[in-house]
Write a protein that holds these residues in place. Structure first.
Motif, PDB file in Angstrom:
ATOM      1  N   ILE A  18       0.840  -1.199   0.000  1.00  0.00           N
ATOM      2  CA  ILE A  18       0.000   0.000   0.000  1.00  0.00           C
ATOM      3  C   ILE A  18       0.877   1.251   0.000  1.00  0.00           C
ATOM      4  CG2 ILE A  18      -1.729   1.334   1.284  1.00  0.00           C
ATOM      5  CD1 ILE A  18      -2.769  -1.300   2.408  1.00  0.00           C
ATOM      6  N   PHE A  19       1.960   1.183   0.731  1.00  0.00           N
ATOM      7  CA  PHE A  19       2.846   2.342   0.865  1.00  0.00           C
ATOM      8  C   PHE A  19       3.923   2.380  -0.219  1.00  0.00           C
ATOM      9  CE2 PHE A  19       1.043   1.252   4.932  1.00  0.00           C
ATOM     10  CZ  PHE A  19       0.540   2.468   5.359  1.00  0.00           C
ATOM     11  N   LEU A  20       4.374   1.198  -0.651  1.00  0.00           N
ATOM     12  CA  LEU A  20       5.433   1.130  -1.650  1.00  0.00           C
ATOM     13  C   LEU A  20       4.915   1.302  -3.073  1.00  0.00           C
ATOM     14  CD1 LEU A  20       7.494  -1.875  -0.213  1.00  0.00           C
ATOM     15  CD2 LEU A  20       8.029   0.561  -0.024  1.00  0.00           C
ATOM     16  N   LYS A  21       3.660   0.875  -3.323  1.00  0.00           N
ATOM     17  CA  LYS A  21       3.107   0.916  -4.680  1.00  0.00           C
ATOM     18  C   LYS A  21       1.941   1.879  -4.857  1.00  0.00           C
ATOM     19  CE  LYS A  21       4.444  -3.779  -6.049  1.00  0.00           C
ATOM     20  NZ  LYS A  21       3.967  -5.053  -6.653  1.00  0.00           N
ATOM     21  N   SER A  22       1.259   2.218  -3.749  1.00  0.00           N
ATOM     22  CA  SER A  22       0.032   3.025  -3.870  1.00  0.00           C
ATOM     23  C   SER A  22       0.081   4.314  -3.058  1.00  0.00           C
ATOM     24  CB  SER A  22      -1.182   2.191  -3.445  1.00  0.00           C
ATOM     25  OG  SER A  22      -1.253   1.004  -4.185  1.00  0.00           O
ATOM     26  N   ASN A  23       1.296   4.732  -2.696  1.00  0.00           N
ATOM     27  CA  ASN A  23       1.484   6.016  -1.994  1.00  0.00           C
ATOM     28  C   ASN A  23       0.658   6.144  -0.718  1.00  0.00           C
ATOM     29  OD1 ASN A  23       3.389   7.374  -3.786  1.00  0.00           O
ATOM     30  ND2 ASN A  23       1.722   7.277  -5.285  1.00  0.00           N
ATOM     31  N   GLY A  24       0.397   5.013  -0.068  1.00  0.00           N
ATOM     32  CA  GLY A  24      -0.279   5.050   1.224  1.00  0.00           C
ATOM     33  C   GLY A  24      -1.755   5.371   1.174  1.00  0.00           C
ATOM     34  N   VAL A  25      -2.403   5.191   0.038  1.00  0.00           N
ATOM     35  CA  VAL A  25      -3.848   5.448  -0.038  1.00  0.00           C
ATOM     36  C   VAL A  25      -4.582   4.310   0.681  1.00  0.00           C
ATOM     37  CG1 VAL A  25      -5.858   5.706  -1.527  1.00  0.00           C
ATOM     38  CG2 VAL A  25      -3.666   6.718  -2.192  1.00  0.00           C
ATOM     39  N   LEU A  26      -5.285   4.653   1.749  1.00  0.00           N
ATOM     40  CA  LEU A  26      -5.955   3.655   2.593  1.00  0.00           C
ATOM     41  C   LEU A  26      -7.445   3.554   2.310  1.00  0.00           C
ATOM     42  CD1 LEU A  26      -4.251   4.592   5.989  1.00  0.00           C
ATOM     43  CD2 LEU A  26      -3.463   2.987   4.254  1.00  0.00           C
ATOM     44  N   PHE A  27      -7.954   4.477   1.506  1.00  0.00           N
ATOM     45  CA  PHE A  27      -9.380   4.579   1.208  1.00  0.00           C
ATOM     46  C   PHE A  27      -9.724   3.675   0.035  1.00  0.00           C
ATOM     47  CE2 PHE A  27     -13.022   7.452  -0.246  1.00  0.00           C
ATOM     48  CZ  PHE A  27     -13.830   7.142   0.836  1.00  0.00           C
ATOM     49  N   ALA A  28     -10.894   3.056   0.059  1.00  0.00           N
ATOM     50  CA  ALA A  28     -11.274   2.104  -0.991  1.00  0.00           C
ATOM     51  C   ALA A  28     -11.661   2.778  -2.307  1.00  0.00           C
ATOM     52  CB  ALA A  28     -12.426   1.233  -0.507  1.00  0.00           C
ATOM     53  N   HIS A  29     -11.977   4.087  -2.266  1.00  0.00           N
ATOM     54  CA  HIS A  29     -12.485   4.783  -3.446  1.00  0.00           C
ATOM     55  C   HIS A  29     -11.579   5.954  -3.833  1.00  0.00           C
ATOM     56  CE1 HIS A  29     -16.276   2.619  -3.043  1.00  0.00           C
ATOM     57  NE2 HIS A  29     -16.323   2.985  -1.786  1.00  0.00           N
ATOM     58  N   GLY A  30     -11.601   6.312  -5.124  1.00  0.00           N
ATOM     59  CA  GLY A  30     -10.968   7.530  -5.587  1.00  0.00           C
ATOM     60  C   GLY A  30      -9.452   7.556  -5.501  1.00  0.00           C
ATOM     61  N   PHE A  31      -8.876   8.768  -5.648  1.00  0.00           N
ATOM     62  CA  PHE A  31      -7.425   8.983  -5.627  1.00  0.00           C
ATOM     63  C   PHE A  31      -6.729   8.066  -6.643  1.00  0.00           C
ATOM     64  CE2 PHE A  31      -9.128   9.876  -1.406  1.00  0.00           C
ATOM     65  CZ  PHE A  31      -8.680  11.182  -1.183  1.00  0.00           C
ATOM     66  N   ASP A  32      -7.346   7.940  -7.828  1.00  0.00           N
ATOM     67  CA  ASP A  32      -6.901   6.957  -8.815  1.00  0.00           C
ATOM     68  C   ASP A  32      -5.430   7.106  -9.183  1.00  0.00           C
ATOM     69  OD1 ASP A  32      -9.684   6.911  -8.681  1.00  0.00           O
ATOM     70  OD2 ASP A  32      -9.884   6.225 -10.741  1.00  0.00           O
ATOM     71  N   LYS A  33      -5.000   8.308  -9.520  1.00  0.00           N
ATOM     72  CA  LYS A  33      -3.611   8.516  -9.929  1.00  0.00           C
ATOM     73  C   LYS A  33      -2.658   8.295  -8.768  1.00  0.00           C
ATOM     74  CE  LYS A  33      -4.513  11.683 -13.758  1.00  0.00           C
ATOM     75  NZ  LYS A  33      -4.278  13.058 -14.297  1.00  0.00           N
ATOM     76  N   LEU A  34      -3.012   8.817  -7.603  1.00  0.00           N
ATOM     77  CA  LEU A  34      -2.140   8.697  -6.435  1.00  0.00           C
ATOM     78  C   LEU A  34      -1.927   7.232  -6.062  1.00  0.00           C
ATOM     79  CD1 LEU A  34      -0.592  10.279  -4.234  1.00  0.00           C
ATOM     80  CD2 LEU A  34      -2.680  10.226  -2.858  1.00  0.00           C
ATOM     81  N   ARG A  35      -2.962   6.436  -6.172  1.00  0.00           N
ATOM     82  CA  ARG A  35      -2.886   5.024  -5.799  1.00  0.00           C
ATOM     83  C   ARG A  35      -2.422   4.152  -6.955  1.00  0.00           C
ATOM     84  NH1 ARG A  35      -8.489   4.307  -3.741  1.00  0.00           N
ATOM     85  NH2 ARG A  35      -7.766   2.289  -2.999  1.00  0.00           N
ATOM     86  N   LYS A  36      -2.198   4.783  -8.117  1.00  0.00           N
ATOM     87  CA  LYS A  36      -1.759   4.085  -9.331  1.00  0.00           C
ATOM     88  C   LYS A  36      -2.767   3.028  -9.766  1.00  0.00           C
ATOM     89  CE  LYS A  36       3.094   5.046  -8.391  1.00  0.00           C
ATOM     90  NZ  LYS A  36       4.460   4.490  -8.185  1.00  0.00           N
ATOM     91  N   ASN A  37      -4.025   3.391  -9.583  1.00  0.00           N
ATOM     92  CA  ASN A  37      -5.154   2.539 -10.000  1.00  0.00           C
ATOM     93  C   ASN A  37      -5.135   1.130  -9.399  1.00  0.00           C
ATOM     94  OD1 ASN A  37      -6.843   4.176 -11.789  1.00  0.00           O
ATOM     95  ND2 ASN A  37      -5.011   4.300 -13.067  1.00  0.00           N
ATOM     96  N   ILE A  38      -4.577   1.022  -8.199  1.00  0.00           N
ATOM     97  CA  ILE A  38      -4.607  -0.250  -7.479  1.00  0.00           C
ATOM     98  C   ILE A  38      -5.677  -0.159  -6.391  1.00  0.00           C
ATOM     99  CG2 ILE A  38      -3.316  -1.896  -6.059  1.00  0.00           C
ATOM    100  CD1 ILE A  38      -0.757  -0.809  -7.392  1.00  0.00           C
ATOM    101  N   PHE A  39      -6.682  -1.028  -6.485  1.00  0.00           N
ATOM    102  CA  PHE A  39      -7.812  -1.001  -5.561  1.00  0.00           C
ATOM    103  C   PHE A  39      -7.891  -2.356  -4.850  1.00  0.00           C
ATOM    104  CE2 PHE A  39      -8.644   2.143  -8.745  1.00  0.00           C
ATOM    105  CZ  PHE A  39      -9.257   3.192  -8.064  1.00  0.00           C
ATOM    106  N   ARG A  40      -7.418  -2.420  -3.629  1.00  0.00           N
ATOM    107  CA  ARG A  40      -7.297  -3.700  -2.928  1.00  0.00           C
ATOM    108  C   ARG A  40      -8.628  -4.243  -2.424  1.00  0.00           C
ATOM    109  NH1 ARG A  40      -2.788  -0.980  -2.700  1.00  0.00           N
ATOM    110  NH2 ARG A  40      -0.845  -2.108  -3.113  1.00  0.00           N
ATOM    111  N   VAL A  41      -9.516  -3.384  -1.990  1.00  0.00           N
ATOM    112  CA  VAL A  41     -10.828  -3.865  -1.549  1.00  0.00           C
ATOM    113  C   VAL A  41     -11.555  -4.517  -2.723  1.00  0.00           C
ATOM    114  CG1 VAL A  41     -13.093  -3.247  -0.613  1.00  0.00           C
ATOM    115  CG2 VAL A  41     -11.036  -2.179   0.323  1.00  0.00           C
ATOM    116  N   ARG A  42     -11.484  -3.854  -3.871  1.00  0.00           N
ATOM    117  CA  ARG A  42     -12.125  -4.429  -5.066  1.00  0.00           C
ATOM    118  C   ARG A  42     -11.470  -5.756  -5.463  1.00  0.00           C
ATOM    119  NH1 ARG A  42     -14.597  -0.298  -3.765  1.00  0.00           N
ATOM    120  NH2 ARG A  42     -15.426  -1.987  -2.483  1.00  0.00           N
TER     121      ARG A  42
END
Length: 378
Positions: A18-42
């Protein structure tokens, strides 16, 4: 065994991503670019669909939330009646009460499953849903209850929080009725700390789950989240990326957990079924084997429980946490009339001991325990 027993570097590595690949985005929705389009809940939902062969899965914040959302999805409202068994966990009743509905309590049979004959007597015009609870890893008379609910046009919900991985006729419990729910709390077969999910093959129900658990968002793809429209007055029961990361690692361990459970369960069953009444496995079903249950005479029960506590294995729900798993003790949530329905069930439960199956306890220890209990029963 509970999933927490085998939390290791695999869960840690999933969380690190989450921190190494998705810039620490902890929210299940949005922040697509910041999280590099990785959605773990989905992703976790998709993996759950594959493993349990369910068309749709919605992850939520807890098993309790899952039950409430399931009830809401079938239209349970103020003054409706929802039938469930007295031997369950308080969360089932809390979800009913939180919908403004009235819990109606059935008895249990000698094998601790919902008493189908009692259930049939409790149905009224106000009955909106029935919650069948697969307690401590076992299936009950599912076919009869499913057929009865279809005939009466009553919604059936499987509370499968305590039986993840158990099957009936090669189908996973929690996928047989229209709606099933799992819990991933810290004591369950697989854990995300807190968390749960709702399973269904019904697209319309799934749409409700998605919207209600997320403040009623319609989740319209052509609109940014901030301009999304509301389908209903919902609530926040979302799962976080941290929980899903742990869940992804845990799910891969489920088959190992079930295999190891069965080894220890079978040791107890081999020795104790010769000396005591052991909870029966319903035909064509396979339990999750995480709890072994047997009956003993009252004058022997305390001695056996004390011995189990000394071994470090202890007991599971019966008798150690019975006050949170039996409606007889829930006068704060159940009417006096319904409490009377628990009297016969109490006599049955008072005879049982539940032994937890733990990976950290060796097969050798379970053999020793089985032999000792056998001698104490005599």
């Amino acid at each position: 065994m509970p999933g927490f027993e085998i939390i290791d570097k695999k869960e840690l590595n999933e969380v690190k991503k989450i921190f190494l690949k998705s810039n620490g985005v902890l929210f299940a929705h949005g922040f697509d670019k910041l999280r590099k389009n990785i959605f773990r809940v989905r992703k976790f939902e998709n993996e759950l669909c594959k493993v349990f062969k369910s068309k749709y899965v919605q992850c939520v914040s807890s098993g309790t939330a899952a039950i409430k959302i399931a009830l809401k999805s079938v239209g349970v409202k103020h003054n409706d009646e929802v039938i469930t068994q007295g031997f369950n966990f308080i969360a089932t009743i809390e979800a009913i009460v939180d919908c403004g509905a009235k819990p109606i309590i059935t008895g249990i049979n000698d094998d601790l499953n919902l008493d189908f004959n009692h259930l049939k007597k409790l149905v009224t015009k106000k009955t909106k849903a029935i919650i069948l609870v697969h307690m401590l890893g076992y299936a009950g008379e599912i076919d009869k209850i499913v057929s009865f609910c279809k005939k009466k046009k009553i919604a059936l919900i499987e509370d499968n929080c305590e039986a993840i991985g158990a099957t009936y006729k090669k189908k996973y419990l929690g996928t047989i009725a229209d709606i099933g729910v799992f819990s991933f709390d810290f004591g369950k077969n697989i854990t995300t700390g807190e968390g749960g999910c709702i399973l269904t093959n019904n697209k319309k129900k799934y749409s409700f789950f998605k919207q209600y658990h997320d403040h009623g968002h319609m989740l319209l793809k052509h609109l940014p989240r901030g301009n999304d429209k509301a389908a209903m007055a919902g609530f926040n029961y979302r799962m976080t990326e941290l929980q899903a990361a742990v869940g992804l690692a845990q799910l891969k361990k489920l088959n190992f957990i079930l295999r190891e459970n069965k080894k220890r369960f079978n040791i107890l069953n081999y020795h104790l079924s010769k000396k005591a009444y052991v909870r029966k496995i319903y035909p064509e079903s396979s339990p999750s084997h995480d709890t072994f249950l047997f009956k003993v005479k009252k004058n022997k029960k305390n001695e056996i429980v004390n011995y189990l506590n000394k071994t470090g294995i202890g007991t599971k729900n019966l008798p150690d946490a019975i006050k949170w798993h039996f409606a007889f003790y829930w006068k704060h949530a159940v009417s006096k009339k319904q409490l009377k329905n628990t009297t016969a069930s109490k006599k049955i439960l008072d005879e049982y001991i539940a032994i937890p199956i733990l990976l950290k306890k060796s097969e050798k220890l379970y053999t020793k325990v089985a032999l000792k209990i056998s001698s104490l029963i005599l």
